[in-house]
Design a protein around this motif. Structure first.
Motif, mmCIF file in Angstrom:
data_model
loop_
_atom_site.group_PDB
_atom_site.id
_atom_site.type_symbol
_atom_site.label_atom_id
_atom_site.label_comp_id
_atom_site.label_asym_id
_atom_site.label_seq_id
_atom_site.Cartn_x
_atom_site.Cartn_y
_atom_site.Cartn_z
ATOM 1 N N VAL A 1 -9.878 0.573 -1.591
ATOM 2 C CA VAL A 1 -8.799 1.515 -1.267
ATOM 3 C C VAL A 1 -9.122 2.892 -1.830
ATOM 4 C CG1 VAL A 1 -6.357 2.047 -1.607
ATOM 5 C CG2 VAL A 1 -7.061 -0.297 -1.109
ATOM 6 N N THR A 2 -9.645 2.936 -3.044
ATOM 7 C CA THR A 2 -10.026 4.217 -3.650
ATOM 8 C C THR A 2 -11.083 4.920 -2.808
ATOM 9 O OG1 THR A 2 -9.569 3.307 -5.831
ATOM 10 C CG2 THR A 2 -10.910 5.297 -5.751
ATOM 11 N N ILE A 3 -12.079 4.176 -2.370
ATOM 12 C CA ILE A 3 -13.143 4.757 -1.539
ATOM 13 C C ILE A 3 -12.590 5.183 -0.182
ATOM 14 C CG2 ILE A 3 -15.328 4.249 -0.373
ATOM 15 C CD1 ILE A 3 -15.961 2.407 -2.806
ATOM 16 N N LEU B 1 -9.531 6.151 0.483
ATOM 17 C CA LEU B 1 -8.760 7.380 0.287
ATOM 18 C C LEU B 1 -9.676 8.598 0.205
ATOM 19 C CD1 LEU B 1 -6.057 6.155 -2.243
ATOM 20 C CD2 LEU B 1 -5.641 7.033 0.058
ATOM 21 N N LYS B 2 -10.793 8.438 -0.479
ATOM 22 C CA LYS B 2 -11.765 9.525 -0.574
ATOM 23 C C LYS B 2 -12.331 9.861 0.808
ATOM 24 C CE LYS B 2 -15.316 10.169 -3.713
ATOM 25 N NZ LYS B 2 -16.444 9.655 -4.473
ATOM 26 N N GLU C 1 -8.927 -3.161 -4.499
ATOM 27 C CA GLU C 1 -8.373 -1.860 -4.881
ATOM 28 C C GLU C 1 -9.470 -0.796 -4.945
ATOM 29 O OE1 GLU C 1 -6.218 -2.559 -8.482
ATOM 30 O OE2 GLU C 1 -4.629 -3.636 -7.438
ATOM 31 N N GLN C 2 -10.677 -1.224 -5.317
ATOM 32 C CA GLN C 2 -11.808 -0.295 -5.332
ATOM 33 C C GLN C 2 -12.077 0.214 -3.919
ATOM 34 O OE1 GLN C 2 -15.485 -2.034 -6.611
ATOM 35 N NE2 GLN C 2 -16.541 -0.088 -6.722
ATOM 36 N N GLU D 1 -0.837 1.538 3.262
ATOM 37 C CA GLU D 1 -1.285 2.221 2.034
ATOM 38 C C GLU D 1 -1.896 3.587 2.336
ATOM 39 O OE1 GLU D 1 -1.815 2.362 -2.116
ATOM 40 O OE2 GLU D 1 -0.931 0.691 -1.040
#
Length: 128
Positions: A50-52, A54-55, A47-48, A15
């Motif tokens: 993953v968002t962090i 990515l940031k 998924e949360q 991912e």
């Protein structure tokens, strides 16, 4: 949360498009900010998370140090805590009495009527 929305380390590698060693460093360093679940003695990431991640990856790629990212994540968490403590509702609403509300609507309709008159005159001029 269903199992389909949970990701393993291998899923995260695909991912996030990063190496296993780099990902494990990030997961270890920033674990306090990542939401995980343990299923059958295996750690899964939401998924949360993953968002962090990515940031974090984006910030690291731009040259920001891990300590600075931790500070930023801590500040964001504190802001979210403060927002959660505030009661629901629109606290920033401006109290208005009936007279000022009525005046506001009269002014708004006056501007609207003036614009409609200008449009009507322009259309009549084009029709001639």
């Amino acid at each position: 949360m269903t199992r389909s929305t949970l990701l393993t380390i291998e899923d995260l590698i695909d991912e996030l498009d990063m190496g296993k060693a780099t990902l494990k460093f990030i997961l270890h360093r920033f674990s306090p900010w990542l939401v995980t679940q343990i299923v059958d003695d295996e750690t899964y990431y939401t998924e949360q998370a993953v968002t962090i991640l990515l940031k974090i990856k984006k910030l690291l790629d731009t040259g920001i140090l891990p300590e600075q990212i931790e500070d930023s994540l801590t500040q964001e968490a504190e802001i979210l805590k403060d927002k959660a403590k505030q009661p629901a509702g629109n606290q920033e609403s401006i109290p208005m009495d009936i007279a000022s509300t009525s005046s506001m609507f009269k002014d708004m309709f006056a501007v609207y009527i003036e614009k409609q008159d200008r449009i009507a005159l322009a259309q009549e001029a084009l029709a001639r």
